[in-house]
Design a protein around this motif. Sequence first.
Motif, short mmCIF file in Angstrom:
data_model
loop_
_atom_site.label_atom_id
_atom_site.label_comp_id
_atom_site.label_asym_id
_atom_site.label_seq_id
_atom_site.Cartn_x
_atom_site.Cartn_y
_atom_site.Cartn_z
N TYR A 101 65.09 -56.17 -60.90
CA TYR A 101 64.37 -56.59 -59.69
C TYR A 101 63.16 -57.45 -60.07
O TYR A 101 62.91 -58.49 -59.46
CB TYR A 101 63.94 -55.36 -58.90
CG TYR A 101 63.02 -55.68 -57.76
CD1 TYR A 101 63.51 -56.23 -56.58
CD2 TYR A 101 61.66 -55.45 -57.85
CE1 TYR A 101 62.67 -56.55 -55.53
CE2 TYR A 101 60.81 -55.75 -56.81
CZ TYR A 101 61.32 -56.29 -55.65
OH TYR A 101 60.49 -56.60 -54.62
N TYR A 102 62.40 -57.02 -61.08
CA TYR A 102 61.26 -57.82 -61.54
C TYR A 102 61.73 -59.17 -62.08
O TYR A 102 61.08 -60.20 -61.86
CB TYR A 102 60.47 -57.09 -62.62
CG TYR A 102 59.42 -56.16 -62.06
CD1 TYR A 102 58.63 -56.54 -60.98
CD2 TYR A 102 59.20 -54.92 -62.61
CE1 TYR A 102 57.67 -55.71 -60.47
CE2 TYR A 102 58.23 -54.07 -62.11
CZ TYR A 102 57.48 -54.48 -61.04
OH TYR A 102 56.53 -53.64 -60.54
N GLY A 148 67.29 -60.50 -55.12
CA GLY A 148 66.22 -59.52 -55.25
C GLY A 148 65.76 -58.99 -53.90
O GLY A 148 65.55 -57.79 -53.72
N THR A 182 64.29 -60.88 -61.11
CA THR A 182 64.63 -61.76 -59.98
C THR A 182 63.37 -62.27 -59.29
O THR A 182 63.29 -63.44 -58.92
CB THR A 182 65.51 -61.04 -58.95
OG1 THR A 182 64.82 -59.91 -58.43
CG2 THR A 182 66.83 -60.63 -59.54
N SER A 183 62.37 -61.40 -59.12
CA SER A 183 61.17 -61.84 -58.40
C SER A 183 60.34 -62.82 -59.22
O SER A 183 59.80 -63.79 -58.69
CB SER A 183 60.32 -60.63 -57.99
OG SER A 183 59.84 -59.95 -59.11
#
Length: 197
Positions: A158-159, A139, A161-162
């Motif tokens: 992306y969200y 990410g 992964t975070s």
Amino acid sequence: MKKEKWLLKEIESWQESQIVSEETANTLRTMYQPKKNLGLLIVLFSIIGSLLIGMGMVLVSANNWWYSLPITVKTFIGFLPLLISQIVVLYVYKYKMNSVAFRESAALLNMAGVFATIALVGQIFHLPGDFTNYLLVCGILFLPTMLVMNAISPLIIYYWTSINGGIYFSDEFGIVISIMMFVIGALFALKKCRTKG
């Protein structure tokens, strides 16, 4: 030259030759104005195609011949997905930045390249770590491309992964990194919504 551009030039010559009136020429110009290529179907198929190419890059390592290759060849193949995706991103950035389908596809392809390269390099060199660290690193490494390419479709991954990368950390550093990544993604999404509105 596209038909619409050719016809617009012809309309000007017809008006100068007084074949059509100014009112008719304006009507023809509005009818045959070139349309922007922002079709949802094109963007959707571009995203699906990029994801399939990315999954194909990951599946290269699933074959048995992989283990018989020398480590230098494995390393070269490991960095190949990232290199190819970076070349595509640079091409799109330079020549096709006004096309939503190209931007979104290039960003997704780069995301797949980052995931594949980190996984392959970790497998080649037997790097220690768990899945949450892998997600967080992917990410972080993918974030600049998403921002530069102005692509919104990779934001969900992306969200993921975070959130998954930071949710299992017991120390404050991992949680702070995860929250910072989440805030950056939220600011990016807010900026995209404001520019569309």
